[in-house]
Motif scaffolding. Structure first.
Motif, short mmCIF file in Angstrom:
data_model
loop_
_atom_site.label_atom_id
_atom_site.label_comp_id
_atom_site.label_asym_id
_atom_site.label_seq_id
_atom_site.Cartn_x
_atom_site.Cartn_y
_atom_site.Cartn_z
N ARG A 28 0.81 -1.19 0.00
CA ARG A 28 0.00 0.00 0.00
C ARG A 28 0.87 1.27 0.00
NH1 ARG A 28 -4.03 2.72 3.61
NH2 ARG A 28 -6.10 2.55 2.66
N PHE A 29 1.95 1.28 0.80
CA PHE A 29 2.76 2.49 0.95
C PHE A 29 3.36 2.98 -0.37
CE2 PHE A 29 7.02 4.32 1.91
CZ PHE A 29 6.60 5.49 2.52
N LEU A 99 -9.38 -8.70 8.06
CA LEU A 99 -8.80 -9.98 7.66
C LEU A 99 -9.50 -10.52 6.41
CD1 LEU A 99 -6.70 -12.13 8.32
CD2 LEU A 99 -8.35 -13.22 9.84
N SER A 100 -10.78 -10.15 6.23
CA SER A 100 -11.54 -10.66 5.09
C SER A 100 -11.05 -10.12 3.75
CB SER A 100 -13.03 -10.30 5.23
OG SER A 100 -13.52 -10.72 6.46
N PHE A 101 -10.36 -8.99 3.75
CA PHE A 101 -9.76 -8.60 2.46
C PHE A 101 -8.25 -8.86 2.46
CE2 PHE A 101 -8.20 -4.58 4.20
CZ PHE A 101 -7.08 -4.35 3.42
N TYR A 102 -7.64 -8.73 3.65
CA TYR A 102 -6.19 -8.88 3.75
C TYR A 102 -5.76 -10.28 3.33
CZ TYR A 102 -1.82 -7.16 5.94
OH TYR A 102 -0.56 -6.69 6.19
N ALA A 214 -4.82 11.06 2.68
CA ALA A 214 -4.23 9.77 2.31
C ALA A 214 -3.15 9.37 3.31
CB ALA A 214 -3.63 9.85 0.90
N ALA A 215 -2.35 10.36 3.74
CA ALA A 215 -1.26 10.05 4.66
C ALA A 215 -1.80 9.63 6.02
CB ALA A 215 -0.33 11.25 4.81
N ALA A 216 -2.90 10.25 6.46
CA ALA A 216 -3.48 9.87 7.76
C ALA A 216 -4.00 8.44 7.70
CB ALA A 216 -4.60 10.84 8.14
N GLY A 217 -4.72 8.11 6.65
CA GLY A 217 -5.26 6.75 6.52
C GLY A 217 -4.13 5.74 6.51
N GLN A 218 -3.09 6.06 5.76
CA GLN A 218 -1.96 5.14 5.64
C GLN A 218 -1.23 5.00 6.98
OE1 GLN A 218 -1.05 3.04 3.52
NE2 GLN A 218 1.02 2.55 4.23
N LEU A 360 -14.36 -12.92 -4.80
CA LEU A 360 -15.19 -13.12 -6.00
C LEU A 360 -15.80 -11.81 -6.50
CD1 LEU A 360 -16.96 -16.43 -4.88
CD2 LEU A 360 -15.21 -16.18 -6.65
N ASN A 361 -15.64 -10.74 -5.72
CA ASN A 361 -16.29 -9.47 -6.07
C ASN A 361 -15.32 -8.30 -6.08
OD1 ASN A 361 -19.34 -9.99 -6.12
ND2 ASN A 361 -18.65 -11.02 -4.26
N PRO A 362 -14.77 -7.96 -7.24
CA PRO A 362 -13.78 -6.88 -7.28
C PRO A 362 -14.32 -5.56 -6.72
CG PRO A 362 -14.03 -7.91 -9.44
CD PRO A 362 -15.00 -8.59 -8.53
N GLY A 363 -15.59 -5.25 -7.01
CA GLY A 363 -16.15 -3.98 -6.54
C GLY A 363 -16.18 -3.93 -5.02
N LEU A 364 -16.66 -5.01 -4.43
CA LEU A 364 -16.74 -5.08 -2.97
C LEU A 364 -15.34 -5.02 -2.36
CD1 LEU A 364 -18.63 -5.53 -0.53
CD2 LEU A 364 -18.05 -7.95 -0.67
N PHE A 365 -14.42 -5.78 -2.95
CA PHE A 365 -13.05 -5.81 -2.45
C PHE A 365 -12.46 -4.40 -2.42
CE2 PHE A 365 -8.58 -5.56 -3.39
CZ PHE A 365 -8.00 -6.41 -2.46
N THR A 366 -12.66 -3.66 -3.52
CA THR A 366 -12.08 -2.32 -3.61
C THR A 366 -12.68 -1.40 -2.56
OG1 THR A 366 -11.91 -2.73 -5.96
CG2 THR A 366 -11.56 -0.48 -5.26
N PHE A 367 -14.00 -1.54 -2.36
CA PHE A 367 -14.66 -0.71 -1.34
C PHE A 367 -14.17 -1.06 0.07
CE2 PHE A 367 -18.19 -0.26 1.72
CZ PHE A 367 -18.24 1.12 1.76
N VAL A 368 -14.10 -2.34 0.36
CA VAL A 368 -13.69 -2.76 1.71
C VAL A 368 -12.24 -2.38 1.99
CG1 VAL A 368 -13.32 -4.76 3.22
CG2 VAL A 368 -15.37 -4.65 1.81
N SER A 369 -11.34 -2.66 1.03
CA SER A 369 -9.92 -2.46 1.29
C SER A 369 -9.55 -0.97 1.29
CB SER A 369 -9.07 -3.19 0.26
OG SER A 369 -9.31 -2.67 -1.02
N GLY A 370 -10.38 -0.13 0.70
CA GLY A 370 -10.07 1.30 0.66
C GLY A 370 -10.91 2.09 1.65
N PRO A 371 -12.01 2.69 1.15
CA PRO A 371 -12.78 3.62 1.99
C PRO A 371 -13.33 3.00 3.27
CG PRO A 371 -13.69 3.50 -0.26
CD PRO A 371 -12.53 2.58 -0.22
N LEU A 372 -13.83 1.77 3.22
CA LEU A 372 -14.46 1.22 4.42
C LEU A 372 -13.43 1.07 5.55
CD1 LEU A 372 -17.07 0.14 5.68
CD2 LEU A 372 -16.34 -2.15 5.06
#
Ligand code: PFF
Length: 444
Positions: A28-29, A99-102, A214-218, A360-372
Motif C-alpha cells: 500500500r505504501f 482480515l476478510s480482504f487482507y 491519504a497520509a493519515a489513513g496510511q 469473487l467481487n472486485p467492486g466489494l473488495f475495492t470498497f472494503v480495502s479502501g474507503p471502508l
C-alpha cells in the motif's frame, strides 16, 4: 486458567512490529506515495506517524495493559459502561472485516511467491494478474493464506505468535536491506530516488487536503491502529514495561521498513522503465503485482530476486494477519470462555466465507480495502482516544508512567493533553472529509 503473556520484552516488540509491518508497508505504501506526489507524501506521512501515530499507539497500549483484556472487554471493564464496551466490540468486528480482504491479498502474494520460482508471470504480468486476481483461484489462495494464519494463532501467544514473529522480523529486514542495496545500485535508479526523496513543495501546496487525508489513513493502517490489535497485544504485558519507549521503537522499526520498501520499489521501477508506468503510475493494487513483478522480468537473476521479494512480503503479511485474527480470538476466549482452539477454528471458518465473497467481487473488495477500512480505523481510533483522554484521564497517566524511565515519564502530561484535544479533533475532521469524499462531495 491464567491469562497468557509474552515471554520477553523483545518478543512483544517484535510481535507488535510484526503486526505493523505488512502489506501496508510494501503493497500500500509505495502506491499511495506514487499516487500522492512522492516525496511530498513521504514528509506528511512521517509527520503524522510522529504526531498522531505514536500517541495513538500509546493510548492503545495503556488500555490493553491496564485492563488485561481484549478491546471489548477492556473498554467495558475499565468504564463499567456497555456503550464503551460496544466501541471496543466495533474494533473486534473491524479485525474480522480487515482480515476478510487482507487474506485475499495475502493469497495473491502466496501465488506470486510460488510463481516466481518458474517466472510464470514474466511474459505478460498484466494478463497474469488479471487472470488470477478475482475468482476461484483467488478463493483457493485466500484459504491457504488464512490456514497459515490460523495455524500460528492456534499455537497461542508465546508458542505461536511470539516464536513466529521472532524469526520472521529479522528475516524481513535482512532481505529488504539486501534488495534495497541491489535496487539503488542499478543504472538509472537515481531518477527513482529523486522522485521518492526530493521534496516537492509545490505539489504539496496544490494538493494539501488529499495528501493529508491519504497520509493519515496510511499512517493508521501501517501502525495497526484503530482496531484494537495493539490493545490486545499490550494486554499480554506486565506493568514493568516502558510503554512509551516500546511504542517509539515499534514506530521507528515500522517506518524504517516502509521507507526501505520504497528504496526497493522506486529505484527498481525507474531503473527498468525510466518512469512510473502502468498501474504504478496511477497507483492501485496492480502497482505491485504488475509493474514491480514486470520489472523483475527485465533484470538479470529476476526469478531469484522475485522469490526473495515476494517471500519477504508473504512473511510480512502473515505476521500482520495473525494480529487481526488474535483480536476476535482474544474476545471469545476472554468474554465467552471459549478455548483458543475452538475460537480460532470458528473465526477462521467465518473469514473463509467473508474473504471468499471479497475474492469473487472486485467492486466489494475495492470498497472494503479502501474507503471502508479507512473509515473504520479512523472512527475506532477516535473512540479509543476519547476513552483514554476523558474516561481514564489521570488513570491513563498512571498507567503510562508505570515502568517508564524518567525521560519518557516527563512526556506523559503532553501526551495526555494531545489525546484529549487535538488528536480526536484531527481524526474527526479526517473522518468527516472521508465521509464527504465517499458521498462524492469535494470540499477543497
Ligand atoms: N499494519 C498492517 C500493515 O501495514 O499491513 C495492517 C494491519 C494489521 C492493520 C492489523 C490493522 C491491524 F489491526
Amino acid at each position: 486458567m491464567t491469562r497468557e503473556s509474552w515471554h520477553t520484552r523483545v518478543g512483544f516488540i517484535l510481535a507488535a512490529v510484526g503486526s505493523a509491518v505488512g502489506l501496508g508497508n510494501i503493497w500500500r505504501f509505495p502506491w499511495m506515495t506514487a499516487e500522492n506526489g512522492g516525496s511530498a507524501f513521504l514528509v506528511v506521512y512521517l509527520a503524522i506517524i510522529l504526531l498522531v501515530g505514536v500517541p495513538g499507539l500509546l493510548a492503545e497500549f495503556v488500555i490493553g495493559r491496564r485492563s488485561q483484556r481484549n478491546p471489548a472487554g477492556a473498554l467495558y471493564r475499565l468504564s463499567g459502561s456497555k456503550s464503551w464496551g460496544a466501541v471496543g466490540l466495533f474494533g473486534v468486528v473491524t479485525g474480522i472485516v480487515l482480515l476478510s480482504f487482507y487474506s485475499v491479498v495475502g493469497g495473491w502474494i502466496l501465488r506470486y511467491f510460488l510463481a516466481s520460482f518458474t517466472g510464470s508471470y514474466f511474459g505478460s504480468p498484466g494478463a497474469y494478474f488479471e487472470a488470477i486476481d478475482f475468482g476461484a483461484s483467488a478463493v483457493g489462495y485466500h484459504v491457504a493464506f488464512l490456514g497459515l494464519t490460523a495455524l500460528i494463532v492456534l499455537g497461542g501467544v508465546r508458542d505461536g505468535i511470539e516464536k513466529a514473529t521472532k524469526v520472521m522480523m529479522p528475516a524481513i529486514v535482512v532481505l529488504l536491506v539486501a534488495l534495497a542495496a541491489w535496487a539503488v545500485s542499478q543504472p538509472g535508479a537515481g531518477a527513482g530516488l529523486s522522485f521518492y526523496l526530493d521534496f516537492d513543495a509545490a505539489y504539496l501546496q496544490d494538493n494539501f487536503a488529499d495528501v493529508v487525508g491519504a497520509a493519515a489513513g496510511q499512517a493508521l493502517f501501517t501502525l495497526s491502529l484503530g482496531v484494537g490489535t495493539m490493545i490486545t497485544y499490550a494486554s499480554y504485558l506486565g506493568d514493568d514495561h516502558d510503554l512509551a519507549f516500546d511504542g517509539a521503537a515499534i514506530a521507528v522499526l515500522n517506518t524504517g521498513v516502509g521507507v526501505l520498501a520504497g528504496l526497493v520499489v522506486f529505484p527498481l521501477l525507474f531503473a527498468t522503465f525510466g518512469e512510473l508506468t502502468g498501474p504504478a503510475a496511477g497507483g492501485g493494487p496492480g502497482a505491485l503485482f504488475v509493474s514491480i513483478a514486470g520489472a523483475f522480468s527485465q533484470v538479470p537473476f529476476g526469478e531469484v530476486l522475485a522469490v526473495l521479494f515476494f517471500g519477504v512480503i508473504a512473511l510480512a503479511a502473515l505476521s500482520s494477519s495473525i494480529s487481526m485474527l488474535e483480536i476476535p480470538v482474544a474476545y471469545l476466549v476472554d468474554e465467552h470462555g471459549a478455548s483458543r482452539r475452538s475460537a480460532t477454528l470458528g473465526l477462521a471458518g467465518l473469514v473463509l466465507l467473508t474473504g471468499s465473497v471479497n475474492a469473487l467481487n472486485p467492486g466489494l473488495f475495492t470498497f472494503v480495502s479502501g474507503p471502508l477500512v479507512d473509515l473504520m480505523l479512523t472512527a475506532g481510533l477516535a473512540g479509543f482516544l476519547v476513552f483514554v483522554g476523558w474516561v481514564l484521564g489521570r488513570d491513563a497517566l498512571a498507567e503510562f508512567d508505570s515502568g517508564a524511565g524518567r525521560a519518557t515519564k516527563s512526556l506523559g502530561p503532553a501526551w495526555l493533553w494531545s489525546v484529549r484535544t487535538i488528536l480526536p479533533l484531527f481524526l474527526l475532521a479526517t473522518l468527516a472529509l472521508n465521509l464527504l469524499a465517499l458521498a462524492g462531495v469535494s470540499v477543497f
